[in-house]
Design an enzyme around this catalytic site. Structure first.
Site, mmCIF file in Angstrom:
data_model
loop_
_atom_site.group_PDB
_atom_site.id
_atom_site.type_symbol
_atom_site.label_atom_id
_atom_site.label_comp_id
_atom_site.label_asym_id
_atom_site.label_seq_id
_atom_site.Cartn_x
_atom_site.Cartn_y
_atom_site.Cartn_z
ATOM 1 N N GLY A 46 38.380 38.450 39.355
ATOM 2 C CA GLY A 46 39.528 39.301 39.104
ATOM 3 C C GLY A 46 40.825 38.613 39.464
ATOM 4 N N ARG A 47 41.929 39.158 38.910
ATOM 5 C CA ARG A 47 43.250 38.601 39.186
ATOM 6 C C ARG A 47 44.214 39.711 39.505
ATOM 7 N NH1 ARG A 47 45.039 33.303 36.675
ATOM 8 N NH2 ARG A 47 43.117 32.105 36.601
ATOM 9 N N GLY A 49 48.655 40.309 40.870
ATOM 10 C CA GLY A 49 49.972 39.733 40.719
ATOM 11 C C GLY A 49 50.256 38.635 41.714
ATOM 12 N N LYS A 68 40.172 36.352 48.367
ATOM 13 C CA LYS A 68 41.470 36.426 47.695
ATOM 14 C C LYS A 68 42.268 35.172 48.045
ATOM 15 C CE LYS A 68 42.639 41.319 47.272
ATOM 16 N NZ LYS A 68 43.635 42.344 47.647
ATOM 17 N N ARG A 161 50.008 53.909 49.951
ATOM 18 C CA ARG A 161 50.924 53.999 48.819
ATOM 19 C C ARG A 161 50.303 53.703 47.452
ATOM 20 N NH1 ARG A 161 56.704 51.819 49.305
ATOM 21 N NH2 ARG A 161 55.779 49.757 49.444
ATOM 22 N N ASN A 167 40.945 51.500 43.819
ATOM 23 C CA ASN A 167 41.123 50.935 45.158
ATOM 24 C C ASN A 167 40.149 51.529 46.171
ATOM 25 O OD1 ASN A 167 43.098 49.153 44.425
ATOM 26 N ND2 ASN A 167 44.794 50.530 44.918
#
Length: 762
Positions: A46-47, A49, A68, A161, A167
């Site tokens: 996965g990627r 930002g 990550k 947030r 998530n």
């Protein structure tokens, strides 16, 4: 994990989907850099930002992890976002419903990376795509767990947030874990741009979309919006095809959420989601814990299993004023266990009552009935349902004292404060003071502890043993567990201070089975049907309940020709409901080595340590068998104390699982069993396993080599029964001599009999 058919990049199991067109590529040598850092076989999954997520093998610990890695050419804002996540998750690591950070480091070229557990099951978003909306009861459970995670973060001053299904990851044990704190607000940490909308619009609170600062109640909104999505399969304000983002924002900030009542969901569950998603923040639950408590009351009201928020310093949940302390009874009354209650009553005032049996045996239902008896006799009953937090002695004792003070507020007034201030150092003093106060009061107190098998921490077990060893006759401790682990049964049995109900005692007898199915569940079954079902389930309560649900689910409770027999014939380990129950409640609690051992051992109708070692080819077989028996894994002792057998449905389930997991292994296990039985002179079982392995030649060789011994001991019927199991041609060719000998022996016996008759007549 492969890419979707439309060519989009697959969603990250850590961050959720991100637009691939805006990604910056890492330099191609990152795989080599990770390998040097002991993170081998890196595969991009996965990627985001800020960088790329890899699935790697951490060689030193032989485990699969998610890594990550920060992109090398990121701007300062995204670099800060990465560091903010590192900071937030580092502070929150250790919570059971927040993804842990295992390691933080930099590569040889200075690129920061975070190592976290790899979640093979992915996110709730992925689960929704694959399976559609979740059952509302499961959504309630997830909501309670995530509410605990948010509350823990909020107490640390951290706002998430961006709460959304993408998530929330699922562990191998079906536990939800909150992740992606990349836009979290951390005190003293980095901040995102004041005017930026950092979260996902469909799950972002209206006031945040209007430019106001996010708050605790904004995260509560995000969780409510997540539960809405899980139970419907879509976001409440999902962006419509062709709709501009501004138009979506206007709908979120001006329109009420869609009416969930049209889905025939419980009114109190709908009300909880509506409260969390209120457009007015002041009308939402003030904290994540308050929202979690609303969901817990939904569970209570509908007789669901109690789920707890993992909050170490929190007090137990409030219960409705109309309900006595302790767990609520199911709306569907359980069968009175008069036979077992008499055993408990006969135990008198003994210090320890232990009820240990496998999952689904009716332990909690029996505890509830025993609690009612004790309360009727004027005894105060404190109830503690154990959860994962109790694998910390301070938390366990704190929860126990809270339970006691709910029914005896005169006891241990300052104990909780002492534990909070002094921790482990105060344990012995607090327990000693509690025992002395109970004794001085002269009033009997019963402490009921349910689900004790969840506790494995030595200090928590020692705390319970301290209470038992030093307690007086005014303190009675009643424990229910799936295993005997952590209970001093032998010591208290010798002292005659133990009342024990095990798996053999707790299962339904034939009369109870009839009462349960016919009287309590209203099924129209014949006596023959009931006896067949009792034999098939061996009185296992969970299986009987699943059968009742299956029959009622067919649309009628009246007898129809063949229907009862069909349902009974389907009651095996391959029955989908039983399989799901066993996976959720048994296998998810076991180590892979134990699961493999149980599958291998299930091939035999009975098992001892020697046979277990031969079949599993595991040098720890004896210890694994002892552990399986001790943990109550559906193993029952036979008349011979060295031998055990599996509960029939569990054995069927294990064999079905073995055939799916290792199709070619079943035959080899039968051959191993056959040879072991042959070596130990157990011919019948050796032949049975040889035939099951499709090796009739070996079976007939066994018969031929030992057949004369059988005839010499006059077990002709046994010999003939074994011979007839083989193929006719092989039996004929292999056993001519054996049959000739048998015929001679029969003729000799007949001749001797005729001689005796002649002498008698003369």
């Amino acid at each position: 994990m492969g890419a979707p058919k439309d060519g989009r990049k697959i969603s990250s199991v850590i961050t959720g989907p991100e637009p691939s067109s805006t990604q910056r590529d890492l330099r191609p040598d990152i795989v080599a850099e990770l390998d040097v850092a002991d993170l081998a076989d890196a595969q991009e999954i996965g990627r985001g930002g800020f960088g790329v997520v890899y699935k790697c093998v951490q060689r030193s610990l032989d485990r699969t992890v998610a890594v990550k890695v920060l992109s090398a050419d990121l701007d300062q804002e995204n670099r800060d976002r990465f560091l903010r996540e590192e900071h937030a998750m580092g502070r929150l690591s250790g919570h059971p419903n927040i993804v842990d950070i295992l390691q933080v480091d930099v590569t040889m070229t200075g690129r920061p990376y975070i190592v976290m557990p790899f979640h093979a099951r992915g996110s709730l978003e992925a689960l929704l795509r694959e399976s559609g909306p979740l059952p509302w009861a499961e959504v309630v459970r997830i909501g309670i767990k995530v509410a605990g995670a948010l509350e823990w973060a909020h107490r640390a001053g951290i706002l998430h947030r961006d709460v959304k299904p993408a998530n929330i990851l699922l562990t191998a044990y079906d536990e939800p874990q909150l992740t992606d704190f990349g836009i979290a607000r951390v005190p003293g940490g980095f901040e995102t741009s004041t005017n930026a909308i950092a979260g996902s619009p469909a799950f972002t609170a209206p006031e945040v979309l209007q430019g106001h600062e996010p708050t605790v109640r904004s995260d509560v909104y995000g969780l409510g919006a997540t539960l809405f999505c899980l139970v419907t399969g879509h976001a409440a304000f999902e962006r419509k095809s062709g709709e501009k983002v501004v138009a979506q924002f206007l709908r979120i900030t001006s329109e009420p959420i869609p009416d969930l009542r049209e889905l025939d969901l419980p009114v109190d569950f709908v009300a909880a989601i509506e409260a969390a998603m209120s457009a007015d923040p002041s009308k939402r639950p003030a904290t994540a814990a308050e929202f979690g408590q609303m969901l817990q009351l939904v569970e209570d009201e509908h007789g669901l299993r109690h789920d707890e928020m993992a909050l170490p310093t929190d007090r137990p949940r409030p219960v409705p004023a109309t309900v006595a302390q302790g767990p609520l009874k199911s709306a569907q009354a359980s069968l009175p266990r008069s036979r077992l209650l008499e055993i408990l009553k006969a135990g008198g005032g003994r210090q320890l009552t232990a009820i240990h049996a496998p999952a689904g045996s009716g332990k909690t239902a029996l505890l509830l009935q025993w609690r009612d008896v004790l309360i009727h006799d004027g005894i105060a009953v404190a109830w503690l349902s154990v959860d994962g937090d109790d694998n910390n002695a301070v938390w366990f004792v704190t929860h126990m004292i809270d339970a006691i003070r709910r029914v005896r507020p005169d006891l241990a007034a300052d104990a909780t404060e002492r534990l909070e201030e002094q921790g482990d150092d105060a344990l012995r003093a607090v327990l000693t003071a509690l025992i002395e106060q109970i004794h001085t009061s002269g009033e009997t107190l019963a402490l009921v502890i349910d689900d004790w098998h969840r506790v494995t921490d030595r200090d928590s077990i020692a705390a319970l043993e301290f209470l038992l060893d030093h307690g007086c006759h005014h303190l009675r401790i009643v424990v229910a567990s799936r295993s005997r682990t952590g209970l001093p049964l032998a010591r208290f049995r010798v002292r005659d201070e133990l009342v024990e109900i095990d798996s053999d005692a707790i299962r339904f007898d034939l009369d109870e089975t009839k009462q349960f199915l016919v009287d309590a569940r209203g099924l129209d079954l014949s006596d023959a049907d009931i006896e067949a079902l009792w034999a098939a389930t061996e009185g296992w309560v969970a299986a009987l309940q699943l059968f009742a649900l299956a029959v009622r689910g067919s649309g009628t409770t009246t007898r129809s020709i063949g229907r009862s027999a069909d349902e009974i014939s389907r009651m095996s380990g391959s029955h989908s409901a039983i399989g799901e129950y066993l996976i959720e409640n048994v296998l998810h609690t076991l180590e892979p080595e134990m699961i493999e051992f149980l599958m291998a051992a299930s091939v035999a109708e009975r098992i001892n340590s020697g046979l277990a070692a031969a079949m599993s080819d595991d040098e720890n077989a004896r210890a694994l068998l002892d552990d399986a028996v001790h943990r109550g894994l559906f193993l029952q002792r036979t008349e011979d104390p060295d031998w055990f057998r599996f509960q029939l449905l569990f054995a069927d389930f294990l064999r079905q699982r073995l055939e799916r997991a290792h199709p070619g292994r079943v035959r080899s296990l039968h051959l191993r069993a056959s040879r072991w039985f042959a070596e130990h002179g157990m011919l019948r079982e050796s032949v049975d396993h040889a035939m099951a392995a499709a090796d009739p030649k070996f079976a007939l060789d066994l018969i031929e080599s030992t057949g004369m011994d059988i005839m010499e001991t006059s077990r002709m019927n046994a010999l003939l029964a074994m011979v007839t199991k083989g193929p006719v041609q092989q039996v004929t060719s292999k056993s001519k001599g054996l049959f000739a000998a048998a015929l001679n022996k029969v003729n000799s016996a007949l001749g001797a009999s005729d001689d005796n008759k002649g002498r008698d007549q003369s």
